[in-house]
Design an enzyme around this catalytic site. Structure first.
Site: not given
Length: 316
Positions: A94, A96, A113, A170, A190
């Protein structure tokens, strides 16, 4: 002022397991729990205070109505989210979006993150980055499903730390438990999900075009400047200082006295037992305990033998 201890919020996932119960002692509803949203103001899983004068309050409502607890920080939403993840199986590959893409297309923040590896079975690995040199090559490799050529895989072990900026392809691999500190966002695109099916025989939705749009090309591998500050028998490890969050490990052996380093501090115990002492009051700490130290708490002490991941808001 007391620390704000928070009730865990559990999220069932196709790749989840039961280690949030067996390792952390949580009373989980089933054996497919992939995430404990430990500290959250996000509407998909908002934390509720368990103690003190704000008992029963949602973190999101405290942010709206008692901003003084957060040093009167700016922003429409509580900006951080702390999770414990149990990957019994591989997560999807996936990526972001950043804030501008996330706000424009999803109506919420982007998602940068980072991960502290709590546990990892021998041979565990993550997907961390890709090998495409151009966006056109990225699209071709995804279309041709050349996953072995495209994806970079990295072996991991307990105690490792990874920074995962928005735009990074990642995936957490099976057999890994992590403490994740992230922006308050639930937007995930995804790229690949191993063609697996859920209990109803359906494959999960992929987001190929969005993934191609937001992926950083070529991939970058952030260099972390990790440094450790010894404090007697204990220490503070600084993993990361970014616009979004600053992340630390408090390695407590005996005792550790600390002063606040941001408007407020998020705290989660990932290993061991002990106590948090604020204004002479002692609070029990054990694996999975999570709390917010509001702005009014300027110094505190932790005692025992524990590893704690703590974070403060960044400058953004």
């Amino acid at each position: 002022m007391e620390p704000l201890f928070l009730k865990p919020v559990f999220q069932e996932k196709i790749w989840g397991g039961d280690q949030l119960q067996t390792v952390f002692g949580f009373d989980i509803p089933n054996d497919k729990i992939g995430e404990d949203w430990a500290i959250s103001g996000h509407p998909h899983g908002v934390s509720i205070v368990e103690n003190g004068p704000y008992k029963g309050w949602k973190v999101s409502d405290l942010w709206s109505e008692h901003r003084e607890l957060f040093g009167n920080a700016k922003g429409d939403v509580f900006p951080l989210l702390t999770k414990i993840l149990d990957a019994e199986d591989d997560l999807s590959v996936q990526v972001h979006p950043d804030d501008s893409y996330g706000l424009k297309h999803e109506g919420e923040l982007g998602k940068t993150e980072c991960w502290y590896i709590i546990n990892a079975k021998p041979g565990s690995e993550i997907v961390y980055g890709h090998n495409a040199k151009t966006r056109e090559e990225l699209a071709e490799m995804i279309e041709d499903e050349r996953w072995d050529d495209l994806l970079r895989r990295v072996p991991v072990k307990k105690g490792d730390f990874f920074y995962v900026p928005s735009g990074t392809i990642h995936a957490i691999g099976k057999g890994i438990m992590i403490l994740e500190t992230q922006q308050s966002s639930d937007t995930t695109y995804r790229v690949y999900d191993y063609d697996r099916k859920d209990d109803q025989g359906n494959t999960r939705e992929l987001h190929i075009q969005q993934s191609i749009d937001v992926t950083t090309v070529p991939a970058i591998s952030p260099e972390l400047e990790v440094f450790e500050s010894k404090k007697g028998t204990s220490s503070v490890i600084t993993y990361l200082k970014t616009d979004f969050f600053n992340v630390y490990e408090w390695d407590v052996v005996g005792e550790l006295s600390l002063k606040k380093a941001g408007d407020y501090t998020l705290v989660t115990v990932v290993e061991g037992y002990g106590n948090l002492i604020v204004d002479g009051q002692s609070y029990e700490m054990k694996p999975g305990t999570s709390c917010i130290l509001p702005a009014q708490i300027t110094e505190w002490k932790v005692e025992g033998e524990m590893k704690i991941i703590a974070s403060t808001p960044g400058t953004k």
